[in-house]
Design a protein around this motif. Structure first.
Motif, PDB file in Angstrom:
ATOM      1  N   VAL A 144       0.807  -1.390  -0.172  1.00 25.10           N
ATOM      2  CA  VAL A 144      -0.347  -0.168   0.544  1.00 25.10           C
ATOM      3  C   VAL A 144       0.702   1.307  -0.324  1.00 25.10           C
ATOM      4  N   THR A 145       0.532   2.177  -0.553  1.00 24.97           N
ATOM      5  CA  THR A 145       0.737   3.441  -0.749  1.00 24.97           C
ATOM      6  C   THR A 145      -0.627   4.277  -0.664  1.00 24.97           C
ATOM      7  N   HIS A 146      -0.085   5.487   0.429  1.00 25.33           N
ATOM      8  CA  HIS A 146      -1.143   6.212   0.430  1.00 25.33           C
ATOM      9  C   HIS A 146      -0.753   7.702   0.559  1.00 25.33           C
ATOM     10  N   LEU A 147      -0.879   8.432   0.126  1.00 27.68           N
ATOM     11  CA  LEU A 147      -1.245   9.893   0.515  1.00 27.68           C
ATOM     12  C   LEU A 147      -1.701  10.228   2.081  1.00 27.68           C
ATOM     13  N   THR A 148      -0.318  11.000   2.634  1.00 27.91           N
ATOM     14  CA  THR A 148      -0.901  11.982   3.448  1.00 27.91           C
ATOM     15  C   THR A 148      -0.696  13.367   4.063  1.00 27.91           C
ATOM     16  N   GLY A 149      -1.203  14.130   4.587  1.00 25.71           N
ATOM     17  CA  GLY A 149      -1.047  15.421   4.905  1.00 25.71           C
ATOM     18  C   GLY A 149      -0.313  15.482   6.116  1.00 25.71           C
ATOM     19  N   GLU A 150       0.067  15.056   6.734  1.00 17.21           N
ATOM     20  CA  GLU A 150       0.736  14.230   8.399  1.00 17.21           C
ATOM     21  C   GLU A 150       1.796  15.607   8.212  1.00 17.21           C
ATOM     22  N   GLY A 151       2.349  16.079   9.047  1.00 20.01           N
ATOM     23  CA  GLY A 151       3.696  17.189   8.860  1.00 20.01           C
ATOM     24  C   GLY A 151       3.775  18.834   8.256  1.00 20.01           C
ATOM     25  N   ALA A 152       1.981  18.142   6.908  1.00 24.20           N
ATOM     26  CA  ALA A 152       1.809  19.697   6.758  1.00 24.20           C
ATOM     27  C   ALA A 152       0.232  20.854   7.296  1.00 24.20           C
TER      28      ALA A 152
END
Length: 223
Positions: A144-152
């Motif tokens: 799995v690869t998944h977009l994250t907004g963590e850290g933004a």
């Protein structure tokens, strides 16, 4: 963002190369998108070609809901051991029928969910992974690869998702590391766990991690 997207593709290539080298011969690229056959700007090989280089007799299923992706898949990936099916990942009976129709589900299968689960709601994504867990044989692997907004900045992430919906007419759901990790709950995470794509089996030399919104990745086994 182009660099992040490229690294997502490169990480999937590294994963397929590694798993095929470990002896896996059956692959299902669910929501795999349009094959490029090195026609993209980055000259990256298709995942099916990467697997074939390690396992010439590999079986490959490409499944996507988009008719242009399916048409390109049939034109560019056609041949022995390759099946291309048009199906929406939300339609679980159709997805499972494609898996059973084209692969030997009594043996291990590598399922690739590359940059696709963030187009599903969390309940939809969880239902898909639960269905895969129920159908896959022991020793199967999910990538799995998944977009994250963590850290933004959260407002920036929300604005980006809104802009994507306006431009493409499709909802997108960047998620936290905790949420992305939770999707693997029924599987056994392989080392190195949940990491940025740049950190998965990194080459000896390469670009530094890209700051801001990015992809997280995990590889997990069906025990």
């Amino acid at each position: 963002m182009k660099e992040v997207t490229r690294e997502n593709a490169a990480a999937l290539i590294r994963a397929v190369h590694l798993l095929a080298g470990q002896g896996h011969t059956q692959f299902a690229d669910l929501g795999g998108g349009r094959p490029m056959n090195r026609l993209n700007d980055d000259n990256l090989p298709d995942l099916a070609t990467v697997a074939e280089a390690e396992q010439p007799a590999r079986q490959w299923l490409l499944l996507d809901s988009d008719v242009s992706a399916v048409t390109a898949g049939r034109a560019l990936l056609g041949g022995e051991g390759v099946a291309v099916v048009q199906q929406d990942l939300r339609h679980l009976p159709g997805v499972m029928a494609a898996l059973h129709g084209h692969l030997d589900m009594s043996r291990p299968v590598v399922v690739i969910l590359g940059a696709v689960l963030h187009f599903l709601t969390m309940p939809e994504a969880q239902l898909l992974l639960d269905a895969l867990w129920a159908e896959l044989a022991s020793g199967s692997v999910v990538v799995v690869t998944h977009l994250t907004g963590e850290g933004a900045d959260p407002d920036t992430v929300q604005a980006g998702a809104k802009a994507y919906r306006t431009l493409h007419g499709i909802d997108i759901y960047p998620r936290t590391r905790q949420e992305i990790t939770g999707l693997a709950a029924r599987f056994d995470l392989r080392p190195p766990g949940v990491v940025q794509t740049i950190e998965y089996e990194p080459p000896d030399a390469g670009p530094a991690p890209v700051p801001g919104p990015h992809f997280l990745m995990w590889v997990a086994e069906r025990s």
